[in-house]
Design a protein around this motif. Structure first.
Motif, mmCIF file in Angstrom:
data_model
loop_
_atom_site.group_PDB
_atom_site.id
_atom_site.type_symbol
_atom_site.label_atom_id
_atom_site.label_comp_id
_atom_site.label_asym_id
_atom_site.label_seq_id
_atom_site.Cartn_x
_atom_site.Cartn_y
_atom_site.Cartn_z
ATOM 1 N N PHE A 1 24.166 47.638 -54.776
ATOM 2 C CA PHE A 1 23.978 45.676 -53.492
ATOM 3 C C PHE A 1 25.509 45.015 -54.544
ATOM 4 C CE2 PHE A 1 23.046 42.567 -51.512
ATOM 5 C CZ PHE A 1 22.722 42.821 -49.869
ATOM 6 N N GLY A 2 25.245 44.779 -54.808
ATOM 7 C CA GLY A 2 26.720 44.005 -55.677
ATOM 8 C C GLY A 2 28.257 44.942 -55.670
ATOM 9 N N ILE A 3 28.324 45.525 -56.303
ATOM 10 C CA ILE A 3 28.957 46.761 -56.592
ATOM 11 C C ILE A 3 29.807 46.310 -54.975
ATOM 12 C CG2 ILE A 3 30.506 48.584 -57.133
ATOM 13 C CD1 ILE A 3 28.842 49.200 -59.446
ATOM 14 N N HIS A 4 28.810 46.846 -54.006
ATOM 15 C CA HIS A 4 29.018 47.089 -52.934
ATOM 16 C C HIS A 4 29.787 46.039 -52.119
ATOM 17 C CE1 HIS A 4 28.638 50.459 -50.584
ATOM 18 N NE2 HIS A 4 27.346 50.591 -51.622
ATOM 19 N N LEU A 5 29.421 44.876 -52.185
ATOM 20 C CA LEU A 5 29.876 43.337 -51.683
ATOM 21 C C LEU A 5 31.383 43.311 -52.853
ATOM 22 C CD1 LEU A 5 26.608 41.200 -51.602
ATOM 23 C CD2 LEU A 5 27.536 41.937 -49.434
#
Ligand SMILES: O=c1[nH]c(=O)c2[nH]c(=O)[nH]c2[nH]1
Length: 297
Positions: A78-82
């Motif tokens: 999720f953090g990588i996507h953001l």
């Protein structure tokens, strides 16, 4: 004219709960997401021009929209996507740092159909920090508040003694700590295959706990090294791990005044002061990058 130094901005502590409904069986992801962006932001500080500023309110909205659009497979994913979205989507933003805390929920078994009732796990908080500058990724995950105790197999003796030393040598003591740990993945660019973040977390925690339990401890320092070394030896995706371990002292209570013998049974659990043992364990040949003060991460 004074010069503007390092600066970053974003929305901190976006609390997002995502329910995935698989028929009657539901799954929960409960995160606290902090977004921090930096780039060409001189003008907003010097003159107040907001021309390069993506509002922090928008960063908050993005967190919620991404939970719907992309789901939350893992905190890291999720953090990588953001991070990728902010850096590649906005010309003026050159670096994104996403910090996530994850709170775990456990199913309440035998409650109705059991598929939608949960109790918050009282154990650790899972953490991750994603940093992306458009080329390199740095993923540091971790945990805090994991309280563990060995009721034997711990000694502490043979230490330096000066005129202020009063500590009696201990040949059978309690060893207890509240683990705070951060580990850095060697995944750093999109060409490399990503680790399975969920499996990695479970395995790191398992090795950490097993090393704590299985090490016959002559000091908390020795136990710390054993915990880190076991993770480096078993998890190839991790190059570095740092621990901050408070020594949660348990002192034997003097029961003699009551005519009772304390045969290593009754302790006073002191909350402060506590010994604080901190160290990094590295894969041979790797660089140390996790900051010494874990509260800065
Ligand atoms: O495991 C320990 N390490 C120390 O460095 C230390 N110092 C101390 O007083 N007790 C302990 N215990």
């Amino acid at each position: 004219m004074p010069i503007l130094g390092q600066n970053q901005y974003g929305k901190a502590e976006n609390r997002v709960v995502k329910i995935t409904r698989d028929g009657a069986t539901h799954h929960i992801k409960d995160l606290n997401v902090s977004v921090s962006l930096s780039g060409d932001m001189d003008e907003v500080h010097y003159s107040g021009s907001n021309a390069n500023v993506l509002p922090t309110d928008t960063t908050k909205n993005t967190v919620y929209a991404f939970a719907k659009e992309h789901g939350i497979e893992s905190a890291e994913q999720f953090g990588i996507h953001l991070a990728r979205h902010f850096v590649t989507g906005q010309e003026r933003i050159h670096r994104a740092r996403i910090r996530i805390e994850e709170y775990a929920w456990e199913r309440i078994e035998n409650s109705g159909d059991g598929a939608h009732s949960f109790v918050r796990k009282g154990q650790e908080t899972r953490l991750t920090q994603i940093t992306y500058d458009g080329e390199q990724w740095e993923i540091v995950s971790g945990l805090k508040d994991l309280v563990v105790m060995n009721s034997t197999n711990s000694e502490f003796w043979g230490y330096v003694k000066d005129k202020y030393t009063t500590l009696p040598e201990a040949y059978d003591r309690i060893l207890a700590t509240e683990v705070s740990g951060r580990w850095r993945f060697n995944w750093s660019d999109d060409e490399q295959e990503m680790p399975d973040w969920e499996t990695s977390y479970e395995q790191v925690k398992k090795h950490m706990l097993q090393a704590f339990a299985e090490t016959y401890s002559l000091s908390l320092q020795q136990t710390l090294y054993a915990m880190g070394a076991r993770i480096i030896d078993h998890r190839h995706e991790i190059d570095e791990i740092r621990f901050s371990l408070p020594n949660k002292h348990h002192f034997l209570v003097d029961l003699e005044p009551f005519g009772l013998k304390n045969d290593n049974e009754v302790y006073f659990a002191a909350d402060r002061p506590y010994g604080l043992i901190e160290a990094t364990v590295l894969r041979d040949g790797c660089e140390e990058k996790i900051p010494a003060d874990l509260t800065n991460l």
